[in-house]
Design a protein around this motif. Structure first.
Motif, PDB file in Angstrom:
ATOM      1  N   HIS A  97       0.855  -1.494   0.149  1.00 25.12           N
ATOM      2  CA  HIS A  97      -0.028  -0.008  -0.066  1.00 25.12           C
ATOM      3  C   HIS A  97       0.926   1.152  -0.023  1.00 25.12           C
ATOM      4  N   ARG A  98       2.080   1.323   0.507  1.00 28.20           N
ATOM      5  CA  ARG A  98       2.816   2.412   0.339  1.00 28.20           C
ATOM      6  C   ARG A  98       3.394   2.838  -1.036  1.00 28.20           C
ATOM      7  N   GLY A  99       3.553   1.785  -1.790  1.00 25.85           N
ATOM      8  CA  GLY A  99       3.883   2.120  -3.068  1.00 25.85           C
ATOM      9  C   GLY A  99       2.664   2.115  -4.030  1.00 25.85           C
ATOM     10  N   ALA A 100       1.456   2.038  -3.811  1.00 25.19           N
ATOM     11  CA  ALA A 100       0.232   2.225  -4.279  1.00 25.19           C
ATOM     12  C   ALA A 100      -0.075   3.686  -4.422  1.00 25.19           C
ATOM     13  N   SER A 101       0.616   4.358  -5.413  1.00 27.23           N
ATOM     14  CA  SER A 101       0.115   5.911  -5.744  1.00 27.23           C
ATOM     15  C   SER A 101      -1.115   5.931  -6.431  1.00 27.23           C
ATOM     16  N   LEU A 102      -1.711   7.135  -6.024  1.00 27.16           N
ATOM     17  CA  LEU A 102      -2.991   7.426  -6.661  1.00 27.16           C
ATOM     18  C   LEU A 102      -2.929   7.527  -8.138  1.00 27.16           C
ATOM     19  N   GLY A 103      -1.976   7.962  -8.826  1.00 26.15           N
ATOM     20  CA  GLY A 103      -1.572   7.969 -10.139  1.00 26.15           C
ATOM     21  C   GLY A 103      -1.712   6.748 -10.608  1.00 26.15           C
ATOM     22  N   VAL A 104      -0.880   5.763 -10.104  1.00 26.16           N
ATOM     23  CA  VAL A 104      -0.950   4.320 -10.544  1.00 26.16           C
ATOM     24  C   VAL A 104      -2.348   3.843 -10.643  1.00 26.16           C
ATOM     25  N   ILE A 105      -2.949   3.893  -9.470  1.00 28.21           N
ATOM     26  CA  ILE A 105      -4.067   3.211  -9.260  1.00 28.21           C
ATOM     27  C   ILE A 105      -5.066   3.756 -10.392  1.00 28.21           C
ATOM     28  N   ALA A 106      -5.318   5.151 -10.495  1.00 26.93           N
ATOM     29  CA  ALA A 106      -6.166   5.750 -11.267  1.00 26.93           C
ATOM     30  C   ALA A 106      -5.730   5.373 -12.900  1.00 26.93           C
ATOM     31  N   GLY A 107      -4.581   5.480 -13.066  1.00 34.95           N
ATOM     32  CA  GLY A 107      -4.162   4.853 -14.343  1.00 34.95           C
ATOM     33  C   GLY A 107      -4.442   3.249 -14.905  1.00 34.95           C
ATOM     34  N   ARG A 108      -4.516   2.529 -13.793  1.00 41.31           N
ATOM     35  CA  ARG A 108      -4.912   0.968 -14.117  1.00 41.31           C
ATOM     36  C   ARG A 108      -6.318   1.103 -14.196  1.00 41.31           C
ATOM     37  N   ALA A 109      -7.027   1.663 -13.592  1.00 41.58           N
ATOM     38  CA  ALA A 109      -8.519   1.816 -13.687  1.00 41.58           C
ATOM     39  C   ALA A 109      -8.905   2.576 -14.784  1.00 41.58           C
ATOM     40  N   GLY A 110      -7.961   3.316 -15.551  1.00 45.09           N
ATOM     41  CA  GLY A 110      -8.581   4.042 -16.898  1.00 45.09           C
ATOM     42  C   GLY A 110      -9.126   5.405 -16.329  1.00 45.09           C
ATOM     43  N   LEU A 111      -8.877   5.892 -15.215  1.00 44.51           N
ATOM     44  CA  LEU A 111      -9.571   7.197 -14.658  1.00 44.51           C
ATOM     45  C   LEU A 111      -8.391   8.115 -14.323  1.00 44.51           C
ATOM     46  N   THR A 112      -8.719   9.336 -13.770  1.00 40.92           N
ATOM     47  CA  THR A 112      -7.926  10.103 -13.418  1.00 40.92           C
ATOM     48  C   THR A 112      -7.650  10.226 -11.540  1.00 40.92           C
ATOM     49  N   THR A 113      -6.831  10.661 -10.873  1.00 39.44           N
ATOM     50  CA  THR A 113      -6.803  10.953  -9.565  1.00 39.44           C
ATOM     51  C   THR A 113      -7.986  11.783  -9.105  1.00 39.44           C
ATOM     52  N   GLY A 114      -8.454  12.682  -9.903  1.00 40.21           N
ATOM     53  CA  GLY A 114      -9.686  13.429  -9.443  1.00 40.21           C
ATOM     54  C   GLY A 114     -10.795  12.397  -9.275  1.00 40.21           C
ATOM     55  N   ALA A 115     -10.893  11.266  -9.882  1.00 35.77           N
ATOM     56  CA  ALA A 115     -11.946  10.428  -9.942  1.00 35.77           C
ATOM     57  C   ALA A 115     -11.785   9.779  -8.230  1.00 35.77           C
ATOM     58  N   ILE A 116     -10.759   9.260  -8.147  1.00 30.82           N
ATOM     59  CA  ILE A 116     -10.495   8.966  -6.537  1.00 30.82           C
ATOM     60  C   ILE A 116     -10.949  10.038  -5.569  1.00 30.82           C
ATOM     61  N   TYR A 117     -10.442  11.025  -5.733  1.00 29.63           N
ATOM     62  CA  TYR A 117     -10.961  12.021  -4.708  1.00 29.63           C
ATOM     63  C   TYR A 117     -12.477  12.241  -4.681  1.00 29.63           C
ATOM     64  N   SER A 118     -12.854  12.229  -5.863  1.00 30.47           N
ATOM     65  CA  SER A 118     -14.564  12.267  -5.802  1.00 30.47           C
ATOM     66  C   SER A 118     -15.185  11.226  -5.370  1.00 30.47           C
ATOM     67  N   ILE A 119     -14.680  10.001  -5.584  1.00 31.75           N
ATOM     68  CA  ILE A 119     -15.567   8.969  -5.225  1.00 31.75           C
ATOM     69  C   ILE A 119     -14.910   8.475  -3.869  1.00 31.75           C
ATOM     70  N   PHE A 120     -13.842   8.775  -3.333  1.00 30.06           N
ATOM     71  CA  PHE A 120     -13.301   8.261  -2.066  1.00 30.06           C
ATOM     72  C   PHE A 120     -13.251   9.421  -0.962  1.00 30.06           C
ATOM     73  N   GLY A 121     -12.682  10.467  -1.551  1.00 31.06           N
ATOM     74  CA  GLY A 121     -12.179  11.789  -0.888  1.00 31.06           C
ATOM     75  C   GLY A 121     -10.855  11.696  -0.299  1.00 31.06           C
ATOM     76  N   SER A 122     -10.208  10.596  -0.296  1.00 38.74           N
ATOM     77  CA  SER A 122      -8.817  10.425   0.085  1.00 38.74           C
ATOM     78  C   SER A 122      -8.079   9.160  -0.141  1.00 38.74           C
ATOM     79  N   LYS A 123      -7.018   9.049  -0.174  1.00 33.99           N
ATOM     80  CA  LYS A 123      -6.092   7.721  -0.419  1.00 33.99           C
ATOM     81  C   LYS A 123      -6.457   7.059   0.788  1.00 33.99           C
TER      82      LYS A 123
END
Length: 193
Positions: free
Chosen positions: A24-50
């Protein structure tokens, strides 16, 4: 709304994959969002934070375990059969290829809970919910003496059996041979007390 649910699912899947691969320490939001085909903004919109995304991954893991054990609600099963299905399902989950990194992740997040009251509260809620769902599957069943298991006893049994199985899951994850029959015998002994 359908799109948001689909994006949430995609982000949870991507986060789970990245956590398994990188921790989880190496799990950057950019990598997660990219893997999902989305942006980091989608993470913040849906979850609020890492942090909230990581907690949602734990919730999803627990939800999957319960979903895998839906047959526990079958009213035809005896109390011992419900325990047997639970034990077999949990030990089978420990044999999955991603089980060790996901348990390590959950353990690390539990460590974070010591200093973060939000994480502590959310992890406690997840655990209580899982125990309650398991207890509900035990409530109303008859034990070997013919006594009906009430809510209080079901709660104790769920907590005890889950703790027992979790200990053996961890041993299996370390490569130890843990016979399912032995774990089941110990769980049934708890039921017979």
């Amino acid at each position: 709304m359908e799109g948001k649910a689909r994006n949430r699912t995609a982000l949870l899947e991507a986060a789970r994959e990245v956590i398994v691969e990188e921790g989880h320490r190496g799990a950057s939001l950019g990598v997660i969002a990219g893997r999902a085909g989305l942006t980091t903004g989608a993470i913040y919109s849906i979850f609020g934070s890492k942090r909230d995304l990581l907690i949602a991954v734990i919730e999803d893991i627990h939800r999957r375990v319960i979903a895998d054990l839906q047959q526990l609600s079958d009213p035809r099963l005896s109390l011992e059969q419900v325990i047997a299905v639970y034990v077999a399902g949990r030990l089978r989950a420990a044999d999955a290829k991603d089980a060790a990194p996901l348990l390590a992740f959950e353990t690390e997040l539990s460590g974070l809970a010591q200093s973060d009251p939000v994480v502590s509260t959310r992890l406690r809620e997840i655990s209580v919910r899982s125990d309650r769902q398991f207890a509900e599957s035990l409530t109303g069943r008859r034990d070997e003496r013919g006594l009906v298991v009430d809510e209080r006893r079901a709660g104790y049994l769920a907590l005890g059996v889950r703790a027992l199985v979790l200990g053996f899951e961890q041993r299996r994850l370390r490569g130890e041979a843990v016979p399912e029959a032995m774990v089941l015998d110990l769980a049934i002994a708890m039921v017979r007390q």
